[in-house]
Scaffold this motif. Structure first.
Motif: not given
Length: 647
Positions: A637, A574, A617-618, A614
């Motif tokens: 993150n 991420h 988005t998460q 990803y």
């Protein structure tokens, strides 16, 4: 005796505003140019006493005394020159500082060294001084380890450069060299040196001095021998003089290393120069490694780093020699490095006036690298009493008895150089052992057979150990004040990585380790970070390479995958919300792939791993586009997760 110091290169230092010189000064210049320093001093001083002087003459008078190791006399003329004109070439300030140390004026010496470093910051000696501002405090810490006494065989001439030969010591001396031809060395005003032997007493005292090896001694210089353990081969320094011949183009005899072998009748034969010698540069002061497969020596051969450097050369089984190799920046400086010696403990001693010291030549020590390289780690000044404000050099020491000898022109001696005996009372090295006990975190039960891996601060594996029946482990020969990591693993327990900083004084550093039992079930879809207590893998901003701290936790992932050979995981990477969504998706995909590649590179089969990015988005917190967050919040993150997909 200046043959023993090897002033292999004389630095030309010029002064401004010099006036026309008379014939006597010209004569002194010629003698100076031929290294005839004693004659040059006499000529210059006669002119000086009559009131005639120039900056150039003051400099040469100072240099003549400096190059002859009479530092206090050199100080007189350097001081006068400095008072006339403080603006001098950089090398002057270094020489001046050494003479001030000899006069024990350390405050002013430090000021001259600061000036030297300003004038030539690129000089290796200047860099060492800037890196070792507290070198005097370090020398003080290393001091008080030697009991120094006169060895008992010194003359009013120069005696120096001892070498062990069985129960005897062989050394160089400028004492009487013969009844018929007594050549005088114009550099020093003394006889050329020959080799002598003396018997070693139980307390280290030397006695029964006798000429050594009449086949080796000539009417020119011989000094600093070294002998193989069987006593059948000798290497020694001699002027390039063999069978009545040997000079360079300027009619100056240089120094070469020679070899001689002992025949069955006790005569030294087959005397010949070694193949790496040259008529255009000097090589001197041989020393042998403990296995006798490598020779170390001093030389001013082209390509060196200073006035004389230390080199090594391999000796093949057939007696042939390889190509000399410079020992590098950790040892060699822009000054003089000379007189190497290696003992049975692979401690490497040498003399230098380029490494930070107390004045003149000081004796230094380092450890021979275990990998056979020239990557020396630490050079230490051996401290007082071995070192002082004058020249101290040519130390030899027996590893078992800690008895040895060194040479010095310190005050209170009998000649210009004398040999001193000593006993080393304590080692200079900080000696540490890392030890501890491995136990269960919850029950405190002792855990035998735990595997422990010691790693350096770059996570390079150094050595391994197993905890014994009492849960105890031990790593010897760890470096004081250094940071290490200990990775501990045991079946049914989580692998643990423990950092430790070793104590700075000799003794033991204790690191007890508690392991956590794997008590949680391993669910499909579970995150290894939760199941095995492993940290998430974080990345730097806009980077996808595996950081050092991430490598520690990846090693834990690797260990789990090795313990569970049927486990498969999905690597999910991420980013934070900065940059565009499209860019972040590509960046996270690169992070996932770099993590997967790291595991494959370390032995995990590719079919056990999947990897996907990803992007943003998460996110795990509020830090979406347009939301102000700290760097620490954004860092949360930038991560990789490891989801269990099969067992």
């Amino acid at each position: 005796m200046k043959n023993r110091i090897i002033y292999l290169v004389l630095i030309a230092i010029t002064c401004v505003n010099s006036y026309a010189q008379g014939k006597k000064e010209v004569k002194g210049d010629k003698e100076y140019g031929k290294y005839a320093y004693i004659d040059a001093i006499k000529t210059y001083e006669r002119i000086y006493e009559k009131g005639y002087k120039s900056p150039d003459m003051l400099l040469k008078l100072g240099n003549a005394y400096y190059f002859n190791a009479e530092l206090e006399k050199a100080n007189k003329f350097y001081s006068e020159l400095y008072s006339l004109n403080p603006e001098q070439q950089p090398e002057f300030y270094y020489h001046f500082a050494q003479t001030l140390k000899a006069a024990k004026d350390y405050t002013r010496a430090e000021a001259m060294l600061v000036e030297f470093a300003k004038k030539d910051a690129k000089d290796s000696r200047a860099k060492l001084l800037n890196q070792n501002r507290d070198y005097l405090a370090e020398i003080k810490q290393n001091s008080g380890r030697f009991k120094i006494e006169n060895a008992g065989i010194n003359s009013k001439f120069s005696d120096y450069g001892p070498s062990f030969m069985g129960t005897k010591v062989v050394f160089a001396s400028a004492r009487d060299t013969g009844n018929f031809s007594k050549k005088i060395h114009t550099w020093t005003g003394q006889h050329f040196t020959n080799l002598y032997s003396a018997n070693m007493g139980e307390d280290g005292s030397l006695s029964a001095v006798a000429k050594f090896g009449k086949q080796i001694n000539t009417k020119y210089h011989e000094d600093t021998p070294v002998f193989t353990k069987d006593g059948k081969t000798a290497y020694f320094t001699r002027n390039n003089y063999l069978d009545g011949r040997g000079f360079d183009a300027e009619k100056v005899t240089l120094l070469k290393i020679y070899k001689a072998t002992l025949d069955k009748d006790g005569n030294w034969t087959n005397i010949a120069p070694l193949p790496f010698n040259s008529d255009s540069f000097q090589a001197a002061h041989p020393a042998l490694s403990s296995d006798e497969k490598t020779m170390y020596f001093a030389s001013d051969m082209p390509g060196g780093k200073g006035q004389s450097d230390l080199y090594r050369v391999r000796i093949s089984d057939d007696g042939s020699f390889g190509t000399p190799e410079n020992l590098g920046d950790m040892i060699n400086t822009a000054g003089r490095e000379t007189y190497p010696f290696i003992n049975e403990d692979n401690e490497f001693y040498f003399a230098s006036d380029g490494q930070p010291g107390l004045g003149g030549l000081d004796i230094f020590i380092t450890k021979m690298p275990k990998d056979g390289s020239i990557n020396f780690k630490q050079v230490l000044n051996v401290g007082e009493e071995a070192n002082g404000p004058k020249d101290d050099f040519a130390l030899i020491i027996d590893s078992k008895s800690k008895k040895g000898y060194l040479s010095s022109n310190r005050d209170g001696g009998q000649g210009s150089d004398d040999i001193y005996k000593f006993i080393e009372s304590r080692p200079i090295w900080c000696e540490q052992v890392l030890t501890g006990i491995v136990t269960d975190q919850d029950t405190k039960a002792i855990l035998p057979n735990a595997k422990l891996i010691l790693m350096d601060d770059k996570f390079n594996v150094i050595k391994e150990a197993l905890s014994d029946a009492n849960g105890k482990y031990e790593f010897t020969e760890v470096e004081c004040s250094e940071k290490y990591y200990v990775r501990t693993s045991l079946e049914t327990y989580n692998t643990k990585e423990s950092p430790v900083i070793i104590n700075k004084e000799s003794g033991k550093t204790e690191l007890n380790i508690e392991l956590e039992k794997i008590a949680k079930p391993i669910p499909i879809g579970g995150d290894l970070a939760d199941v095995f207590g492993i940290n998430l893998i974080y990345f730097d901003l806009d980077k996808w390479n595996i950081r050092d701290d991430a490598a520690i936790d990846l090693a834990k992932i690797l260990d789990v995958l090795q313990q569970y050979p049927t486990m498969k995981i999905d690597i999910r990477s991420h980013t934070d919300s900065r940059a565009t969504s499209e860019y972040n998706m590509k960046l996270s995909d690169r992070r996932a792939k770099s993590t997967k590649e790291w595991l494959i590179k370390n032995g995990i089969k590719a079919d056990r791993l999947t990897a996907k990015g990803y992007g943003e988005t998460q996110l795990v917190n509020k830090c979406a586009d347009g939301v102000e967050c700290t760097e620490a919040e954004h860092q949360l993150n930038r991560r990789s997760q490891f989801i269990i997909t099969a067992l």
